[in-house]
Design a protein around this motif. Structure first.
Motif, PDB file in Angstrom:
ATOM      1  N   THR A  87      26.216-120.746 -43.503  1.00 31.45           N
ATOM      2  CA  THR A  87      26.193-119.285 -43.586  1.00 31.45           C
ATOM      3  C   THR A  87      26.499-118.845 -45.017  1.00 31.45           C
ATOM      4  OG1 THR A  87      26.961-119.142 -41.301  1.00 31.45           O
ATOM      5  CG2 THR A  87      27.114-117.162 -42.623  1.00 31.45           C
ATOM      6  N   SER A  88      25.710-117.935 -45.523  1.00 33.51           N
ATOM      7  CA  SER A  88      25.912-117.426 -46.881  1.00 33.51           C
ATOM      8  C   SER A  88      25.564-115.940 -46.919  1.00 33.51           C
ATOM      9  CB  SER A  88      25.059-118.201 -47.889  1.00 33.51           C
ATOM     10  OG  SER A  88      23.688-118.091 -47.567  1.00 33.51           O
ATOM     11  N   MET A  89      26.094-115.272 -47.896  1.00 33.60           N
ATOM     12  CA  MET A  89      25.813-113.848 -48.078  1.00 33.60           C
ATOM     13  C   MET A  89      24.792-113.690 -49.203  1.00 33.60           C
ATOM     14  SD  MET A  89      27.686-112.489 -45.761  1.00 33.60           S
ATOM     15  CE  MET A  89      27.483-110.771 -46.202  1.00 33.60           C
ATOM     16  N   ILE A  90      23.714-113.008 -48.905  1.00 34.39           N
ATOM     17  CA  ILE A  90      22.675-112.773 -49.896  1.00 34.39           C
ATOM     18  C   ILE A  90      22.496-111.263 -50.090  1.00 34.39           C
ATOM     19  CG2 ILE A  90      21.480-114.921 -49.381  1.00 34.39           C
ATOM     20  CD1 ILE A  90      19.487-113.334 -47.743  1.00 34.39           C
ATOM     21  N   THR A  91      21.977-110.903 -51.231  1.00 34.71           N
ATOM     22  CA  THR A  91      21.769-109.491 -51.570  1.00 34.71           C
ATOM     23  C   THR A  91      20.303-109.120 -51.370  1.00 34.71           C
ATOM     24  OG1 THR A  91      23.549-109.583 -53.208  1.00 34.71           O
ATOM     25  CG2 THR A  91      22.004-107.743 -53.359  1.00 34.71           C
ATOM     26  N   LYS A  92      20.082-108.078 -50.576  1.00 35.55           N
ATOM     27  CA  LYS A  92      18.726-107.568 -50.361  1.00 35.55           C
ATOM     28  C   LYS A  92      18.676-106.099 -50.784  1.00 35.55           C
ATOM     29  CE  LYS A  92      17.122-110.653 -46.725  1.00 35.55           C
ATOM     30  NZ  LYS A  92      16.456-110.749 -45.401  1.00 35.55           N
ATOM     31  N   SER A  93      17.481-105.623 -51.034  1.00 34.94           N
ATOM     32  CA  SER A  93      17.326-104.234 -51.486  1.00 34.94           C
ATOM     33  C   SER A  93      16.128-103.594 -50.802  1.00 34.94           C
ATOM     34  CB  SER A  93      17.144-104.181 -53.002  1.00 34.94           C
ATOM     35  OG  SER A  93      15.944-104.844 -53.387  1.00 34.94           O
ATOM     36  N   HIS A  94      16.163-102.293 -50.740  1.00 39.86           N
ATOM     37  CA  HIS A  94      15.032-101.524 -50.218  1.00 39.86           C
ATOM     38  C   HIS A  94      14.994-100.170 -50.914  1.00 39.86           C
ATOM     39  CE1 HIS A  94      18.348 -99.892 -47.818  1.00 39.86           C
ATOM     40  NE2 HIS A  94      17.589 -98.807 -47.661  1.00 39.86           N
ATOM     41  N   TYR A  95      13.869 -99.509 -50.802  1.00 42.71           N
ATOM     42  CA  TYR A  95      13.690 -98.200 -51.416  1.00 42.71           C
ATOM     43  C   TYR A  95      13.838 -97.122 -50.350  1.00 42.71           C
ATOM     44  CZ  TYR A  95      11.853-100.866 -55.336  1.00 42.71           C
ATOM     45  OH  TYR A  95      11.720-101.736 -56.378  1.00 42.71           O
ATOM     46  N   THR A  96      14.612 -96.121 -50.651  1.00 41.04           N
ATOM     47  CA  THR A  96      14.851 -95.065 -49.667  1.00 41.04           C
ATOM     48  C   THR A  96      13.633 -94.179 -49.453  1.00 41.04           C
ATOM     49  OG1 THR A  96      15.735 -93.656 -51.443  1.00 41.04           O
ATOM     50  CG2 THR A  96      17.316 -95.019 -50.210  1.00 41.04           C
ATOM     51  N   MET A  97      12.770 -94.109 -50.437  1.00 48.23           N
ATOM     52  CA  MET A  97      11.590 -93.245 -50.337  1.00 48.23           C
ATOM     53  C   MET A  97      10.588 -93.651 -51.425  1.00 48.23           C
ATOM     54  SD  MET A  97      13.467 -89.853 -51.859  1.00 48.23           S
ATOM     55  CE  MET A  97      12.089 -88.967 -52.472  1.00 48.23           C
ATOM     56  N   ARG A  98       9.373 -93.196 -51.252  1.00 50.76           N
ATOM     57  CA  ARG A  98       8.375 -93.411 -52.287  1.00 50.76           C
ATOM     58  C   ARG A  98       8.688 -92.509 -53.493  1.00 50.76           C
ATOM     59  NH1 ARG A  98       2.394 -93.184 -49.966  1.00 50.76           N
ATOM     60  NH2 ARG A  98       2.079 -93.843 -52.147  1.00 50.76           N
ATOM     61  N   LEU A  99       8.269 -92.951 -54.661  1.00 51.46           N
ATOM     62  CA  LEU A  99       8.576 -92.206 -55.886  1.00 51.46           C
ATOM     63  C   LEU A  99       7.878 -90.834 -55.842  1.00 51.46           C
ATOM     64  CD1 LEU A  99      10.098 -92.551 -58.573  1.00 51.46           C
ATOM     65  CD2 LEU A  99       7.926 -93.265 -59.590  1.00 51.46           C
ATOM     66  N   PRO A 100       8.669 -89.743 -55.756  1.00 43.12           N
ATOM     67  CA  PRO A 100       8.037 -88.417 -55.667  1.00 43.12           C
ATOM     68  C   PRO A 100       7.458 -87.968 -57.019  1.00 43.12           C
ATOM     69  CG  PRO A 100      10.426 -88.227 -55.725  1.00 43.12           C
ATOM     70  CD  PRO A 100      10.110 -89.690 -55.684  1.00 43.12           C
ATOM     71  N   GLN A 101       6.690 -86.876 -56.975  1.00 42.77           N
ATOM     72  CA  GLN A 101       6.004 -86.413 -58.166  1.00 42.77           C
ATOM     73  C   GLN A 101       6.992 -85.910 -59.206  1.00 42.77           C
ATOM     74  OE1 GLN A 101       2.743 -86.733 -58.835  1.00 42.77           O
ATOM     75  NE2 GLN A 101       3.177 -85.956 -60.900  1.00 42.77           N
ATOM     76  N   PHE A 102       8.071 -85.224 -58.736  1.00 43.20           N
ATOM     77  CA  PHE A 102       9.026 -84.690 -59.705  1.00 43.20           C
ATOM     78  C   PHE A 102       9.749 -85.816 -60.439  1.00 43.20           C
ATOM     79  CE2 PHE A 102      11.693 -85.326 -56.025  1.00 43.20           C
ATOM     80  CZ  PHE A 102      12.886 -85.792 -56.545  1.00 43.20           C
ATOM     81  N   ALA A 103       9.905 -86.972 -59.757  1.00 44.56           N
ATOM     82  CA  ALA A 103      10.557 -88.114 -60.397  1.00 44.56           C
ATOM     83  C   ALA A 103       9.647 -88.699 -61.467  1.00 44.56           C
ATOM     84  CB  ALA A 103      10.922 -89.147 -59.360  1.00 44.56           C
ATOM     85  N   LYS A 104       8.360 -88.684 -61.152  1.00 46.05           N
ATOM     86  CA  LYS A 104       7.425 -89.177 -62.153  1.00 46.05           C
ATOM     87  C   LYS A 104       7.414 -88.253 -63.373  1.00 46.05           C
ATOM     88  CE  LYS A 104       4.341 -91.368 -58.773  1.00 46.05           C
ATOM     89  NZ  LYS A 104       2.966 -91.378 -58.218  1.00 46.05           N
ATOM     90  N   THR A 105       7.524 -86.925 -63.101  1.00 47.47           N
ATOM     91  CA  THR A 105       7.521 -85.975 -64.200  1.00 47.47           C
ATOM     92  C   THR A 105       8.755 -86.150 -65.075  1.00 47.47           C
ATOM     93  OG1 THR A 105       6.336 -84.419 -62.799  1.00 47.47           O
ATOM     94  CG2 THR A 105       7.377 -83.512 -64.787  1.00 47.47           C
ATOM     95  N   LEU A 106       9.880 -86.453 -64.428  1.00 47.56           N
ATOM     96  CA  LEU A 106      11.117 -86.670 -65.173  1.00 47.56           C
ATOM     97  C   LEU A 106      11.202 -88.064 -65.793  1.00 47.56           C
ATOM     98  CD1 LEU A 106      13.648 -84.964 -62.718  1.00 47.56           C
ATOM     99  CD2 LEU A 106      12.730 -84.032 -64.864  1.00 47.56           C
ATOM    100  N   GLY A 107      10.213 -88.902 -65.532  1.00 51.15           N
ATOM    101  CA  GLY A 107      10.185 -90.239 -66.113  1.00 51.15           C
ATOM    102  C   GLY A 107      11.067 -91.249 -65.418  1.00 51.15           C
ATOM    103  N   GLN A 108      11.368 -90.999 -64.154  1.00 49.35           N
ATOM    104  CA  GLN A 108      12.179 -91.937 -63.395  1.00 49.35           C
ATOM    105  C   GLN A 108      11.305 -93.076 -62.873  1.00 49.35           C
ATOM    106  OE1 GLN A 108      13.929 -89.273 -60.515  1.00 49.35           O
ATOM    107  NE2 GLN A 108      15.863 -89.194 -61.665  1.00 49.35           N
ATOM    108  N   SER A 109      11.965 -94.184 -62.562  1.00 46.02           N
ATOM    109  CA  SER A 109      11.273 -95.373 -62.053  1.00 46.02           C
ATOM    110  C   SER A 109      11.662 -95.596 -60.593  1.00 46.02           C
ATOM    111  CB  SER A 109      11.651 -96.599 -62.885  1.00 46.02           C
ATOM    112  OG  SER A 109      13.041 -96.873 -62.773  1.00 46.02           O
ATOM    113  N   PRO A 110      10.930 -96.456 -59.867  1.00 43.54           N
ATOM    114  CA  PRO A 110      11.288 -96.733 -58.455  1.00 43.54           C
ATOM    115  C   PRO A 110      12.672 -97.350 -58.301  1.00 43.54           C
ATOM    116  CG  PRO A 110       9.045 -97.397 -58.917  1.00 43.54           C
ATOM    117  CD  PRO A 110       9.647 -97.036 -60.243  1.00 43.54           C
ATOM    118  N   SER A 111      13.150 -98.026 -59.350  1.00 44.21           N
ATOM    119  CA  SER A 111      14.466 -98.657 -59.230  1.00 44.21           C
ATOM    120  C   SER A 111      15.591 -97.644 -59.117  1.00 44.21           C
ATOM    121  CB  SER A 111      14.719 -99.581 -60.421  1.00 44.21           C
ATOM    122  OG  SER A 111      14.677 -98.848 -61.634  1.00 44.21           O
ATOM    123  N   ASP A 112      15.335 -96.414 -59.518  1.00 44.99           N
ATOM    124  CA  ASP A 112      16.351 -95.378 -59.389  1.00 44.99           C
ATOM    125  C   ASP A 112      16.600 -95.005 -57.935  1.00 44.99           C
ATOM    126  OD1 ASP A 112      16.645 -95.297 -62.137  1.00 44.99           O
ATOM    127  OD2 ASP A 112      15.074 -93.779 -62.383  1.00 44.99           O
TER     128      ASP A 112
END
Length: 276
Positions: free
Chosen positions: A127-152
């Motif tokens: 048994t081991s502990m591993i780190t997983k990740s997921h995205y809460t939502m698709r990158l919205p248009q305002f995020a693209k306008t502000l220059g944000q990335s999916p990792s945010d």
């Protein structure tokens, strides 16, 4: 005829049931002769024959009878120190000693036991502990306008991972053989003498003392006695109980040897002619 030749008569692989090759000579033993010889052996050395058949796994009834006889023998030959230490549980303790002594006598290089690392399963759970990740939502248009990335918008979490692997100690079989490192032969290569003589020279294996397998430790029987006598000191076991336990194991081999000598006696050619 020895006791090892008797086993084939209980599990024949063909119609020719005999301990010798096909022949027309008068000294050939028929099935009737062998059965009669076993009957005479049982009459004079029945305990030894029962012990051997129980050891070979031919007859569970003979095994139980041999253990019962060994229990009664232990009750008669037990030292006074053993009787005093056992007290009211003397009969039960003698039964436990007889059972462990018979198992010691019946052990061989073909036996095996459950792997202590995987407990007979053949697999080890890690048994081991591993780190997983997921995205809460698709990158919205305002995020693209502000220059944000999916990792945010990425969320990390710790997940328990269960992995099943083959046990390295038993190679996934779940069993460990009692066979010694000499391969169960009881002999090892003597390198010094082999180099001097130029041919392979073998000597008795020091690890198993020529038996080909490791004997069950007497501490196993001691733990069995502790289940009934939890206050039995280790010193008392080593100086009073253990020698008596070893004498019970020796008695089993003596009875088997007596049965084999009796079987050879009644299967001699002259004796079979006189019986017929």
């Amino acid at each position: 005829m020895n006791l090892d030749s008797v086993i084939k008569f209980f599990a024949p692989k063909g119609m020719h049931i005999s301990d010798s090759v096909r022949a027309t000579a008068s000294e050939q033993l028929t099935v009737t002769d062998v059965m009669a010889a076993l009957g005479m052996t049982q009459a004079d050395a029945g305990i030894g024959l029962a012990m051997y058949l129980g050891k070979a796994g031919i007859s569970p009834q003979d095994k139980d009878a041999a253990i019962s006889w060994l229990t009664e023998y232990a009750k008669l030959r037990a030292p006074m120190a053993v009787r005093k230490a056992a007290g009211k549980k003397f009969s039960l303790c003698m039964r436990i000693l007889a059972r462990f002594a018979f198992n010691d006598y019946a052990s061989s290089a073909a036996d095996s036991y459950d792997c202590p690392k995987c407990h007979g399963k053949g697999l080890i759970t890690k048994t081991s502990m591993i780190t997983k990740s997921h995205y809460t939502m698709r990158l919205p248009q305002f995020a693209k306008t502000l220059g944000q990335s999916p990792s945010d918008f990425e969320v990390f979490r710790q997940v328990k991972d269960v992995d099943h692997q083959l046990c390295g100690k038993c190679s996934g079989t779940g069993k460990i053989s009692k066979r010694c490192q000499c391969g169960g032969t009881g002999k090892t290569l003597d390198r010094k003498k082999s180099e001097l003589q130029g041919v392979p020279v073998y000597k008795e294996c020091k690890r198993c003392e020529g038996r080909g397998y490791s004997r069950p430790k007497s501490s196993v029987a001691y733990r069995g006695i502790l289940s009934q006598l939890d206050s039995l000191p280790d010193r008392t076991w080593r100086y009073s109980w253990k020698p008596f336990y070893e004498s019970l194991v020796t008695k089993c081999f003596e009875e088997e040897s007596n049965a084999e000598a009796q079987l050879k006696k009644v299967t001699r050619t002259q004796d079979m002619i006189e019986i017929s």
